[in-house]
Write an enzyme that holds these catalytic residues in place. Structure first.
Site, PDB file in Angstrom:
ATOM      1  CD  GLN A 143      -2.621  -1.107   2.368  1.00  0.00           C
ATOM      2  OE1 GLN A 143      -2.652  -0.539   3.337  1.00  0.00           O
ATOM      3  NE2 GLN A 143      -3.774  -2.087   2.586  1.00  0.00           N
TER       4      GLN A 143
ATOM      5  CG  HIS B  13      -3.087  -0.725   7.577  1.00  0.00           C
ATOM      6  ND1 HIS B  13      -3.771  -1.018   8.867  1.00  0.00           N
ATOM      7  CD2 HIS B  13      -3.551  -1.123   6.657  1.00  0.00           C
ATOM      8  CE1 HIS B  13      -4.682  -2.088   8.389  1.00  0.00           C
ATOM      9  NE2 HIS B  13      -4.588  -2.175   7.000  1.00  0.00           N
TER      10      HIS B  13
ATOM     11  CD  GLU C 209     -14.315   3.852  14.312  1.00  0.00           C
ATOM     12  OE1 GLU C 209     -14.467   2.787  15.119  1.00  0.00           O
ATOM     13  OE2 GLU C 209     -13.620   4.858  14.520  1.00  0.00           O
TER      14      GLU C 209
ATOM     15  CE1 TYR D  42     -12.603  10.917  18.099  1.00  0.00           C
ATOM     16  CE2 TYR D  42     -10.368  11.353  18.694  1.00  0.00           C
ATOM     17  CZ  TYR D  42     -11.680  11.723  18.553  1.00  0.00           C
ATOM     18  OH  TYR D  42     -12.098  13.066  18.962  1.00  0.00           O
TER      19      TYR D  42
ATOM     20  CE1 TYR E  86      -9.831  -6.931   6.386  1.00  0.00           C
ATOM     21  CE2 TYR E  86      -7.937  -6.882   7.362  1.00  0.00           C
ATOM     22  CZ  TYR E  86      -8.883  -6.208   6.779  1.00  0.00           C
ATOM     23  OH  TYR E  86      -8.819  -4.937   6.588  1.00  0.00           O
TER      24      TYR E  86
END
Length: 373
Positions: free
Chosen positions: A88, A152, A244, A254, A265
């Protein structure tokens, strides 16, 4: 006056650009048309409009392009930092300085290759007058610690009204428990000065790194300031479920991965449930996940009924989601462009009041969303 004329000319050219294949899609504000403005981009990630109406677009493999009204891509702009273009990772977001018209400064977020792995970093640089190269490129923030992961990274860049820069960073997938530790930069929203370092009005909490604004985030890939309140809103990837929408505030937690509305997963439970004292609830969540990426509030004249709606792109969901808002509440959801069949990586409002999207693909595109004729 000269700049205004240029913007109007470019907007008119974009509006008049022939559609490669115009498609019509229903919406609450009438049918929408989607037209291709530019193509041939390899996994485009971030888009920023310059004051003259041209666009800067990042490509994840490590290229930065300038796109004019004719839709043609510039040659890759020189001076971009080296990136770890794996998984990513790569060249991620781009944003221009609030004073760009005077200083031509831009900011890039990217996965930085380092000994032992990589991390999300932010660089600032000056775009030269010809738009062909970055000058004085300097890294002003490095997510620490370095992690051996290709997942991520976050990462959106948003200036607040004071001139400080919000930077979203991910939990690097393998390090999710560290999102609860304010001693590092894993799974946080950061707030830095344009030169790097922490602004004086950041949270001053014992044990917190000075750049940290809020903790307990998984992977924030959408962020925008509310046009009336100036509050930061974010769209954050969950796991299986639990994407979210949050309004991160200074010094708040949070919840990830202690509380979440998603599961792993594998189907296994994550954390302790959906609520815990001292941890914030999302304003809104998706279950099943849509994989949100890119976010923009709408303030233009083209769709007045959509004023202050938050538009969020969806990768796995392959759609554009409109969230109607009232204060700090999400009051409704409208799913748009579901038949387009595109992973939407970024969403921006253009100077013409239309919406512009980036499609995440090996042959990615800049797409313009406008009322159908």
């Amino acid at each position: 006056m000269r700049i205004s004329t240029t913007i109007l000319s470019l907007c008119a050219a974009l509006a008049a650009a022939p559609a490669v294949a115009q498609q019509r899609f229903p919406s609450s504000a009438g049918d929408l048309a989607v037209e291709t403005v530019a193509s041939g981009l390899e996994n485009p990630w971030g888009l920023a409009f310059l004051p003259d109406g041209r666009m800067l677009v990042t490509e994840r493999p490590g290229r930065l392009r300038l796109i004019g009204a004719d839709g043609k891509l510039s040659a890759p702009i020189a001076g971009v930092p080296n990136v770890a273009a794996r998984g990513q990772g790569g060249l991620l977001d781009v944003v221009i300085d609030p004073g760009f018209a005077q200083n031509r400064t831009i900011y890039l977020s990217f996965s930085e290759p380092r000994a032992g792995g990589s991390g999300t970093s932010v660089a600032r640089a000056r775009l030269n007058e010809r738009g062909t190269a970055l000058e004085g490129t300097k890294v002003i923030f490095q997510q620490m610690p370095t992690v051996n992961s290709t997942m991520h990274f976050g990462s959106r860049l948003v200036f607040d009204r004071s001139g400080a820069l919000f930077v979203t960073v991910g939990d690097r997938y393998s390090q999710r428990e560290q999102a609860q530790s304010p001693a590092n930069h894993i799974g946080k929203v950061m707030r830095i000065s344009p030169q790097g370092g922490a602004p004086a009005d950041n949270p001053k909490i014992q044990g917190w790194q000075p750049e940290i604004w809020s903790i307990g985030h998984r992977n924030v890939q959408g962020a925008a300031l509310h046009p009336e309140t100036g509050q930061l809103w974010t769209a954050e990837h969950g796991a299986r479920g639990g994407d979210e929408v949050n309004t991160p505030k200074a010094g708040r937690n949070y919840g990830w991965p202690v509380i979440t509305y998603g599961i792993d997963y594998s189907g296994a439970k994550i954390g302790e449930g959906t609520t815990k004292a001292g941890m914030e609830q999302p304003l809104f969540y998706w279950d099943p996940s849509i994989a949100p990426s890119g976010a923009a509030f709408y303030t233009g004249p083209v769709w007045p009924a959509w004023k202050n709606s938050l538009f969020v792109g969806a990768l796995a969901g392959q759609m554009l989601v409109r969230l109607s808002t009232q204060g700090e509440s999400v009051t409704g959801q409208e799913r748009l462009l579901a038949d387009l069949g595109q992973r939407i990586r970024d969403v921006r409002q253009g100077p013409d009041g239309f919406l512009y999207l980036l499609s995440d693909a090996a042959d990615g595109k800049v797409l313009q969303v406008r009322p159908a004729r």
